[in-house]
Write an enzyme that holds these catalytic residues in place. Structure first.
Site, PDB file in Angstrom:
ATOM      1  N   HIS A 288     -17.755  14.502   0.717  1.00 41.61           N
ATOM      2  CA  HIS A 288     -18.311  13.305   1.367  1.00 41.61           C
ATOM      3  C   HIS A 288     -19.841  13.426   1.437  1.00 41.61           C
ATOM      4  CE1 HIS A 288     -18.395   9.809   3.928  1.00 41.61           C
ATOM      5  NE2 HIS A 288     -19.230  10.454   4.724  1.00 41.61           N
TER       6      HIS A 288
ATOM      7  N   ARG B  41       0.845  -1.201   0.000  1.00 42.25           N
ATOM      8  CA  ARG B  41       0.000   0.000   0.000  1.00 42.25           C
ATOM      9  C   ARG B  41       0.884   1.257   0.000  1.00 42.25           C
ATOM     10  NH1 ARG B  41      -5.907   0.538   0.046  1.00 42.25           N
ATOM     11  NH2 ARG B  41      -6.117   2.725   0.498  1.00 42.25           N
TER      12      ARG B  41
ATOM     13  N   ASN C 168     -11.696  16.963  -0.058  1.00 45.47           N
ATOM     14  CA  ASN C 168     -12.550  15.794  -0.313  1.00 45.47           C
ATOM     15  C   ASN C 168     -14.014  16.189  -0.184  1.00 45.47           C
ATOM     16  OD1 ASN C 168     -13.171  12.931  -0.629  1.00 45.47           O
ATOM     17  ND2 ASN C 168     -13.721  12.952   1.534  1.00 45.47           N
TER      18      ASN C 168
ATOM     19  N   ASP D 163     -12.097  10.784   6.881  1.00 45.96           N
ATOM     20  CA  ASP D 163     -13.111  11.857   6.824  1.00 45.96           C
ATOM     21  C   ASP D 163     -13.138  12.698   8.099  1.00 45.96           C
ATOM     22  OD1 ASP D 163     -13.913  11.008   4.255  1.00 45.96           O
ATOM     23  OD2 ASP D 163     -15.259   9.522   5.104  1.00 45.96           O
TER      24      ASP D 163
ATOM     25  N   ILE E 153      -8.213   5.683   0.712  1.00 48.34           N
ATOM     26  CA  ILE E 153      -7.596   6.535   1.721  1.00 48.34           C
ATOM     27  C   ILE E 153      -6.139   6.728   1.312  1.00 48.34           C
ATOM     28  CG2 ILE E 153      -7.026   6.737   4.174  1.00 48.34           C
ATOM     29  CD1 ILE E 153     -10.039   6.582   3.651  1.00 48.34           C
TER      30      ILE E 153
HETATM   31  C1  GAR Z   1     -20.043  11.453  -4.217  1.00 48.14           C
HETATM   32  O1  GAR Z   1     -21.318  11.471  -3.612  1.00 48.14           O
HETATM   33  C2  GAR Z   1     -18.959  11.530  -3.159  1.00 48.14           C
HETATM   34  O2  GAR Z   1     -19.301  12.286  -2.040  1.00 48.14           O
HETATM   35  C3  GAR Z   1     -18.842  10.076  -2.781  1.00 48.14           C
HETATM   36  O3  GAR Z   1     -18.885   9.394  -3.988  1.00 48.14           O
HETATM   37  C4  GAR Z   1     -19.755  10.108  -4.874  1.00 48.14           C
HETATM   38  C5  GAR Z   1     -19.049  10.261  -6.189  1.00 48.14           C
HETATM   39  O4  GAR Z   1     -19.919  10.666  -7.191  1.00 48.14           O
HETATM   40  N1  GAR Z   1     -17.626   9.856  -2.047  1.00 48.14           N
HETATM   41  C6  GAR Z   1     -17.557   9.081  -0.981  1.00 48.14           C
HETATM   42  O5  GAR Z   1     -18.474   8.397  -0.581  1.00 48.14           O
HETATM   43  C7  GAR Z   1     -16.200   9.073  -0.312  1.00 48.14           C
HETATM   44  N2  GAR Z   1     -16.280   8.494   0.995  1.00 48.14           N
HETATM   45  P1  GAR Z   1     -19.374  11.045  -8.641  1.00 48.14           P
HETATM   46  O6  GAR Z   1     -18.378   9.941  -9.050  1.00 48.14           O
HETATM   47  O7  GAR Z   1     -20.584  11.044  -9.514  1.00 48.14           O
HETATM   48  O8  GAR Z   1     -18.725  12.381  -8.546  1.00 48.14           O
END
Ligand code: GAR
Length: 210
Positions: free
Chosen positions: A118, A74, A116, A154, A101
């Site tokens: 979330h 990793r 980021n 997060d 991560i």
């Molecule tokens: C978004 O809702 C983002 O917040 C989430 O993935 C989605 C990506 O959407 N991220 C997480 O859950 C990170 N922990 P997208 O690929 O359509 O932009």
């Protein structure tokens, strides 16, 4: 107050559909790099075959892929991701649905410049299933959080949040789509303001001039 060079260079990291990336690309196209204050200079991913990379290619942007499985450890993956990202000399790195991560090398290089998004109101429901976890918990309000990344999951300083109501009939997908409608707008607003106005991070407090 750190004020990135204008227009700021953005590297966006994705793992999936890339609609948040698209929202950033659309904002740059609408306002121009100088007007928006930033431009996307490259898109990175941790996997191939995703719509996020297709969006980048359609926009004529350079892309790179760093898969954990292609590296012995990793830590080696983290070093490779750091070098691949650094090659594009970003002022800000945006993790927009990047489902990995990052490690200590990445944070040593991009800490304080890694944003980021979330799909929950942190510190509630961190991790990979923020929407599902909020729904299962039975909260009536959830939402999205744009934050700087630190070495927790997060847990970094929060830049902006917006609430979304949970409806009785919601399933994970319907709720996530409504959150993403809000999230795309919030991410574009935050990235543009960070790039145009600069910002400071003092402990957990992020300050962006109005
Ligand atoms: C978004 O809702 C983002 O917040 C989430 O993935 C989605 C990506 O959407 N991220 C997480 O859950 C990170 N922990 P997208 O690929 O359509 O932009």
């Amino acid at each position: 107050m750190a004020a990135p060079a204008s227009p700021a260079r953005l590297v966006v990291l994705v793992s999936g559909s890339g609609t948040n990336l698209q929202a950033l690309l659309d904002a740059v196209a609408e306002h121009g790099p100088a007007g928006f204050g930033a431009e996307v200079v490259a898109v990175g991913a941790d996997r191939t075959g995703i719509t996020g990379l297709e969006r980048a290619e359609r926009a004529g942007l350079p892309t790179f892929v760093c898969r954990v499985g292609d590296h012995a450890t990793r830590e080696e993956w983290d070093r490779a991701l750091t070098e691949a990202t650094a090659a594009h000399r970003p002022d800000l790195v945006v993790s927009a649905g990047f489902m990995k991560i990052v490690g200590k090398h990445f944070l040593a290089r991009f800490g304080g410049r890694l944003v980021n998004t979330h799909p929950a109101l942190l510190p509630s429901f961190p991790g990979a299933h923020g929407v599902r976890d909020a729904l299962h918990y039975g909260v009536k309000l959830t939402g999205c959080t744009v934050h700087f990344v630190d070495d927790g999951v997060d847990t970094g300083p929060i830049i902006a949040q917006e609430a979304v109501e949970v409806r009785a009939e919601d399933d994970e997908s319907a709720l996530h789509e409504r959150i993403k409608d809000v999230e795309r707008r919030l991410l574009v607003d935050v990235v543009g303001r960070l790039a145009r106005e600069g910002y400071s991070i003092e402990g957990r407090k992020v300050r962006v001039p109005a």
